[in-house]
Design a protein around this motif. Sequence first.
Motif, PDB file in Angstrom:
ATOM      1  N   ASN A 539      55.315  39.975  29.940  1.00 51.43           N
ATOM      2  CA  ASN A 539      53.825  39.900  29.984  1.00 51.43           C
ATOM      3  C   ASN A 539      53.192  40.118  28.531  1.00 51.43           C
ATOM      4  OD1 ASN A 539      54.160  39.587  32.766  1.00 51.43           O
ATOM      5  ND2 ASN A 539      54.255  41.846  33.193  1.00 51.43           N
ATOM      6  N   VAL A 540      52.203  39.636  28.236  1.00 52.37           N
ATOM      7  CA  VAL A 540      51.660  39.390  26.925  1.00 52.37           C
ATOM      8  C   VAL A 540      50.198  39.603  26.840  1.00 52.37           C
ATOM      9  CG1 VAL A 540      51.307  38.311  24.631  1.00 52.37           C
ATOM     10  CG2 VAL A 540      53.528  37.828  25.999  1.00 52.37           C
ATOM     11  N   ILE A 541      49.936  40.516  25.948  1.00 50.70           N
ATOM     12  CA  ILE A 541      48.204  40.664  25.769  1.00 50.70           C
ATOM     13  C   ILE A 541      47.946  40.147  24.353  1.00 50.70           C
ATOM     14  CG2 ILE A 541      46.312  42.479  25.519  1.00 50.70           C
ATOM     15  CD1 ILE A 541      47.559  44.226  27.265  1.00 50.70           C
ATOM     16  N   ILE A 542      47.274  39.187  24.265  1.00 44.53           N
ATOM     17  CA  ILE A 542      46.611  38.667  22.909  1.00 44.53           C
ATOM     18  C   ILE A 542      45.347  39.579  22.537  1.00 44.53           C
ATOM     19  CG2 ILE A 542      45.622  36.636  21.821  1.00 44.53           C
ATOM     20  CD1 ILE A 542      48.487  36.096  22.657  1.00 44.53           C
ATOM     21  N   ASP A 543      45.760  40.241  21.391  1.00 43.02           N
ATOM     22  CA  ASP A 543      44.613  41.241  20.960  1.00 43.02           C
ATOM     23  C   ASP A 543      43.829  40.541  19.632  1.00 43.02           C
ATOM     24  OD1 ASP A 543      43.100  43.275  19.871  1.00 43.02           O
ATOM     25  OD2 ASP A 543      44.903  44.575  19.283  1.00 43.02           O
ATOM     26  N   ARG A 544      42.890  39.994  19.987  1.00 47.06           N
ATOM     27  CA  ARG A 544      42.141  38.965  19.031  1.00 47.06           C
ATOM     28  C   ARG A 544      40.510  39.169  19.486  1.00 47.06           C
ATOM     29  NH1 ARG A 544      42.061  34.069  18.327  1.00 47.06           N
ATOM     30  NH2 ARG A 544      42.021  33.496  16.079  1.00 47.06           N
ATOM     31  N   CYS A 545      39.790  38.716  18.626  1.00 48.17           N
ATOM     32  CA  CYS A 545      38.271  38.461  18.860  1.00 48.17           C
ATOM     33  C   CYS A 545      37.938  37.492  19.831  1.00 48.17           C
ATOM     34  CB  CYS A 545      37.420  38.471  17.659  1.00 48.17           C
ATOM     35  SG  CYS A 545      37.280  40.101  16.617  1.00 48.17           S
ATOM     36  N   ASN A 546      38.572  36.271  19.398  1.00 47.73           N
ATOM     37  CA  ASN A 546      38.792  35.155  20.344  1.00 47.73           C
ATOM     38  C   ASN A 546      37.233  34.704  20.532  1.00 47.73           C
ATOM     39  OD1 ASN A 546      41.446  34.455  20.923  1.00 47.73           O
ATOM     40  ND2 ASN A 546      41.498  36.455  21.853  1.00 47.73           N
ATOM     41  N   GLN A 547      36.460  34.464  19.427  1.00 46.09           N
ATOM     42  CA  GLN A 547      34.949  34.485  19.862  1.00 46.09           C
ATOM     43  C   GLN A 547      34.367  33.257  20.135  1.00 46.09           C
ATOM     44  OE1 GLN A 547      36.542  34.738  16.738  1.00 46.09           O
ATOM     45  NE2 GLN A 547      35.707  33.477  15.223  1.00 46.09           N
ATOM     46  N   ASP A 548      35.157  32.153  20.584  1.00 47.68           N
ATOM     47  CA  ASP A 548      34.589  30.882  20.957  1.00 47.68           C
ATOM     48  C   ASP A 548      35.268  30.252  21.827  1.00 47.68           C
ATOM     49  OD1 ASP A 548      36.327  29.315  19.545  1.00 47.68           O
ATOM     50  OD2 ASP A 548      34.996  29.514  17.716  1.00 47.68           O
ATOM     51  N   ILE A 549      34.738  29.142  22.345  1.00 44.53           N
ATOM     52  CA  ILE A 549      35.375  28.497  23.630  1.00 44.53           C
ATOM     53  C   ILE A 549      36.864  27.916  23.245  1.00 44.53           C
ATOM     54  CG2 ILE A 549      35.247  26.619  25.220  1.00 44.53           C
ATOM     55  CD1 ILE A 549      32.101  26.989  25.204  1.00 44.53           C
ATOM     56  N   GLY A 550      36.781  26.985  21.988  1.00 46.82           N
ATOM     57  CA  GLY A 550      37.883  26.902  21.583  1.00 46.82           C
ATOM     58  C   GLY A 550      39.074  27.547  21.118  1.00 46.82           C
ATOM     59  N   GLN A 551      38.840  28.647  20.808  1.00 44.98           N
ATOM     60  CA  GLN A 551      40.017  29.602  20.398  1.00 44.98           C
ATOM     61  C   GLN A 551      40.497  30.178  21.691  1.00 44.98           C
ATOM     62  OE1 GLN A 551      39.890  32.393  17.205  1.00 44.98           O
ATOM     63  NE2 GLN A 551      37.941  31.377  16.248  1.00 44.98           N
ATOM     64  N   ARG A 552      39.740  30.199  22.886  1.00 46.95           N
ATOM     65  CA  ARG A 552      40.062  30.873  24.008  1.00 46.95           C
ATOM     66  C   ARG A 552      40.825  29.783  24.768  1.00 46.95           C
ATOM     67  NH1 ARG A 552      34.883  33.616  23.769  1.00 46.95           N
ATOM     68  NH2 ARG A 552      33.907  31.808  24.866  1.00 46.95           N
ATOM     69  N   ARG A 553      40.328  28.640  24.602  1.00 47.65           N
ATOM     70  CA  ARG A 553      41.172  27.306  25.308  1.00 47.65           C
ATOM     71  C   ARG A 553      42.420  27.170  24.780  1.00 47.65           C
ATOM     72  NH1 ARG A 553      40.572  24.463  30.116  1.00 47.65           N
ATOM     73  NH2 ARG A 553      41.083  22.372  29.758  1.00 47.65           N
ATOM     74  N   ASN A 554      42.430  27.552  23.705  1.00 48.02           N
ATOM     75  CA  ASN A 554      43.899  27.128  22.895  1.00 48.02           C
ATOM     76  C   ASN A 554      45.078  27.948  23.578  1.00 48.02           C
ATOM     77  OD1 ASN A 554      45.592  26.776  20.511  1.00 48.02           O
ATOM     78  ND2 ASN A 554      45.596  29.064  20.302  1.00 48.02           N
ATOM     79  N   TRP A 555      44.730  29.344  24.195  1.00 52.35           N
ATOM     80  CA  TRP A 555      45.708  30.255  24.756  1.00 52.35           C
ATOM     81  C   TRP A 555      46.244  29.778  26.092  1.00 52.35           C
ATOM     82  CZ3 TRP A 555      47.921  32.556  20.785  1.00 52.35           C
ATOM     83  CH2 TRP A 555      47.065  32.911  19.746  1.00 52.35           C
ATOM     84  N   ILE A 556      45.101  29.126  26.593  1.00 49.79           N
ATOM     85  CA  ILE A 556      45.334  28.526  27.978  1.00 49.79           C
ATOM     86  C   ILE A 556      46.253  27.349  27.900  1.00 49.79           C
ATOM     87  CG2 ILE A 556      44.336  27.339  30.000  1.00 49.79           C
ATOM     88  CD1 ILE A 556      41.530  29.029  29.606  1.00 49.79           C
ATOM     89  N   LYS A 557      46.072  26.520  27.182  1.00 46.74           N
ATOM     90  CA  LYS A 557      46.905  25.214  26.900  1.00 46.74           C
ATOM     91  C   LYS A 557      48.236  25.696  26.411  1.00 46.74           C
ATOM     92  CE  LYS A 557      45.167  21.625  25.214  1.00 46.74           C
ATOM     93  NZ  LYS A 557      44.486  20.692  24.161  1.00 46.74           N
ATOM     94  N   MET A 558      48.320  26.805  25.557  1.00 45.05           N
ATOM     95  CA  MET A 558      49.851  27.109  25.348  1.00 45.05           C
ATOM     96  C   MET A 558      50.354  27.838  26.511  1.00 45.05           C
ATOM     97  SD  MET A 558      49.697  28.760  21.299  1.00 45.05           S
ATOM     98  CE  MET A 558      51.393  28.889  21.424  1.00 45.05           C
ATOM     99  N   ALA A 559      49.769  28.509  27.144  1.00 48.84           N
ATOM    100  CA  ALA A 559      50.320  29.087  28.184  1.00 48.84           C
ATOM    101  C   ALA A 559      50.930  28.254  29.489  1.00 48.84           C
ATOM    102  CB  ALA A 559      49.553  30.223  29.164  1.00 48.84           C
ATOM    103  N   ALA A 560      50.014  27.142  29.601  1.00 44.57           N
ATOM    104  CA  ALA A 560      50.271  26.086  30.786  1.00 44.57           C
ATOM    105  C   ALA A 560      51.591  25.347  30.141  1.00 44.57           C
ATOM    106  CB  ALA A 560      49.265  25.061  30.685  1.00 44.57           C
ATOM    107  N   SER A 561      51.774  25.240  28.780  1.00 42.40           N
ATOM    108  CA  SER A 561      53.054  24.359  28.498  1.00 42.40           C
ATOM    109  C   SER A 561      54.183  25.216  28.415  1.00 42.40           C
ATOM    110  CB  SER A 561      52.869  23.967  26.874  1.00 42.40           C
ATOM    111  OG  SER A 561      52.827  25.038  26.141  1.00 42.40           O
ATOM    112  N   LEU A 562      54.198  26.364  28.644  1.00 41.20           N
ATOM    113  CA  LEU A 562      55.284  27.487  28.831  1.00 41.20           C
ATOM    114  C   LEU A 562      55.417  27.838  30.199  1.00 41.20           C
ATOM    115  CD1 LEU A 562      54.622  29.402  25.550  1.00 41.20           C
ATOM    116  CD2 LEU A 562      56.704  27.590  26.169  1.00 41.20           C
ATOM    117  N   GLY A 563      54.572  27.350  31.055  1.00 40.65           N
ATOM    118  CA  GLY A 563      54.917  27.596  32.726  1.00 40.65           C
ATOM    119  C   GLY A 563      54.000  28.767  33.235  1.00 40.65           C
ATOM    120  N   VAL A 564      53.112  29.133  32.505  1.00 41.65           N
ATOM    121  CA  VAL A 564      52.204  30.260  32.925  1.00 41.65           C
ATOM    122  C   VAL A 564      50.896  29.816  33.308  1.00 41.65           C
ATOM    123  CG1 VAL A 564      50.968  32.270  32.334  1.00 41.65           C
ATOM    124  CG2 VAL A 564      53.163  32.000  31.244  1.00 41.65           C
ATOM    125  N   ALA A 565      50.854  29.616  34.804  1.00 45.71           N
ATOM    126  CA  ALA A 565      49.746  28.775  35.390  1.00 45.71           C
ATOM    127  C   ALA A 565      48.322  29.825  35.239  1.00 45.71           C
ATOM    128  CB  ALA A 565      49.960  28.816  36.888  1.00 45.71           C
TER     129      ALA A 565
END
Length: 644
Positions: A539-565
């Motif tokens: 389990n992972v916690i990303i500790d960043r400011c993630n201040q805009d939509i694009g940055q937050r969307r990046n983690w959703i796409k990465m997680a999906a590519s690795l099977g995390v729904a």
Amino acid sequence: MEPIPDISKLNINDSTTITNTNTPSPNKKPQQQNSKQAAKVALLSEEQIKKCLPILKCEIKDCNIQMNLDHFNNGLPIHMVINKETNDFVIVKVDNQELEDYQLIYSVPKIQSFKKDILIQQPSPPQKQQQKSETTDVDEEKEEIANVKTTTTPTTTPTITKFNSYYISNKWNGMNIQVFKYNGADGKVYISAKPRASPFIQNDLKSGPIIDFINEIFSRDQIEITTENDGDYFKVTTNFNNNNSNNKSDDGATTTTTKLIVPKLIESLFLKKEKDIQSIVFELCGNKLPHIVKYDFDIDLKPLFTISTQGGLIKPIIDSDNRDGQIQFVQYVKKDKENEAQEQEEENQKLIQLVEEIKFKLLKENQEFRKVNGLSENMVWFNHFAQEGRVLYLLNDNGTLINHRQIYSIKPKDAEKSHWEQFDNGIQTKLLMTIKEMSEKQIAIDKDSLRKELDLDQISWNRHENDICQLALPPVVSTPLSKSKLVITCGLPACGKSYFAQAISERSNGAWKRINQDDLGTRKKCEDLLKQHLKAGHNVIIDRCNQDIGQRRNWIKMAASLGVAQVHLIWFTIDQTICKGRIVVRENHPTIPKGDEGIAIIDKFLTMFVPPSEFEGFASLTKVSSEQESNDLIEKYISTSIDS
């Protein structure tokens, strides 16, 4: 804490996948390193490139070597060296023929947002300076701290920017077009055009038929140049009409008259008396090229300024008739040399006040425009504005800029963060709101329905189609599904993200792994570590400011590519005053210093921050607004980890 459930469960396939581009295919040979760069350098010899460097005033590492086609002149090949920082370029070859004298083409500088300290810069607070006392100790490095004396620099008076006059023009909302001339090796003079960031314009799907638009506008008002008056004009090769006609004189002799049709808008590029003008800069705008401002004309080129061959001096084209009713020109006259500094400061103060009045007036005009037309307020969308703003030129005695790289924009606050050519946060927010509405109406979400609901014209859709689909269509989750959980933090610096993530990581008996960009240095390293942890089942916690939509969307796409729904977001909404109070006293932070510099960083984040919404695609969104709520949530995560 306020949990917000995800309401955008969209069952749409997404063809976008993430691949490891560093791993060569077993059926392909590894690509040779730097082959692309080698090909670029091969376009010109080392000697030719070195000859360009003093002209561009930069080093070879700061240059791009390119061959571009001038589509304004039937695809003429042009070899050039480009300064990466300024976009100025030197033309080395025209039609594959090397020029005897290389030509420097000055590009349009990026417009800067107006700030008060441009005119009056207040003195900085006293700063501590370090001075070493004399020492005979050989190991000075070890004794450095002991041998430091602290002195304070005296305060200074405000720095006043001096100018002779200023010009305020309308800020047209469209595409910047620079029409310029250059010479061929055979002595021909060519007229071409370029957008701000590229060497030449072209017709394409994303930008639209730009060359066609320009030629249409040029054809509206033309001047005929013949052998009878061509002594005033250069012989310029253009893609405009050239006509020959035979005439008989009184004695019966036949003479041939060559007619060159010159667009009135760019006549000065042909005139010998204006030989120092290298470029004329316009804004291409109108309803055929949609942006945020709604215009009452189809398409036009609005003259902005000229650029000279000598030093790239910029001179605004002043609309003395004030046909648009949106400009003013004020001449500053020095009255008394003894009071010159005081008078200049007074003029600068008046100009600062005028800028604020203009911004307020434009905001009211935009708000009234949206009200009358039934348009949404607080939404950056095309055709939602009556005005984008104004442009300020500070001029010297010659009517050119006091600094040839500095032009200032004056925008009302509703237009400050918008640019229709970019897929910015305003457009992204509008898109997410549209997706939510479509979901509530049970409208299937695909390319066709998105374009219809967004009400985009063809050019705007072509420009943003890929970005829209990547954000609107949720990524396909890879199989097999992973049991790992991913939590993303979001919020200002010093809002408690690291305290939260570190507490869970340290107290969960290894069940949670923390990834912190301040510790790792770059987002790329965070992404690489996330892949490792998720593949290992952590389990992972990303500790960043993630201040805009694009940055937050990046983690959703990465997680999906690795099977995390499911990806969960925790938004720390701690008041900025608390964050600033913490940062003033915080010690040993790896990236953000304490004190005033740290406060300035928080202020910058506030301008960049885009609040997260429930329709970004997170499984849950939880707000944390106090230290107590943070501690309660920590206990919840730890107890869940122990139970599982």
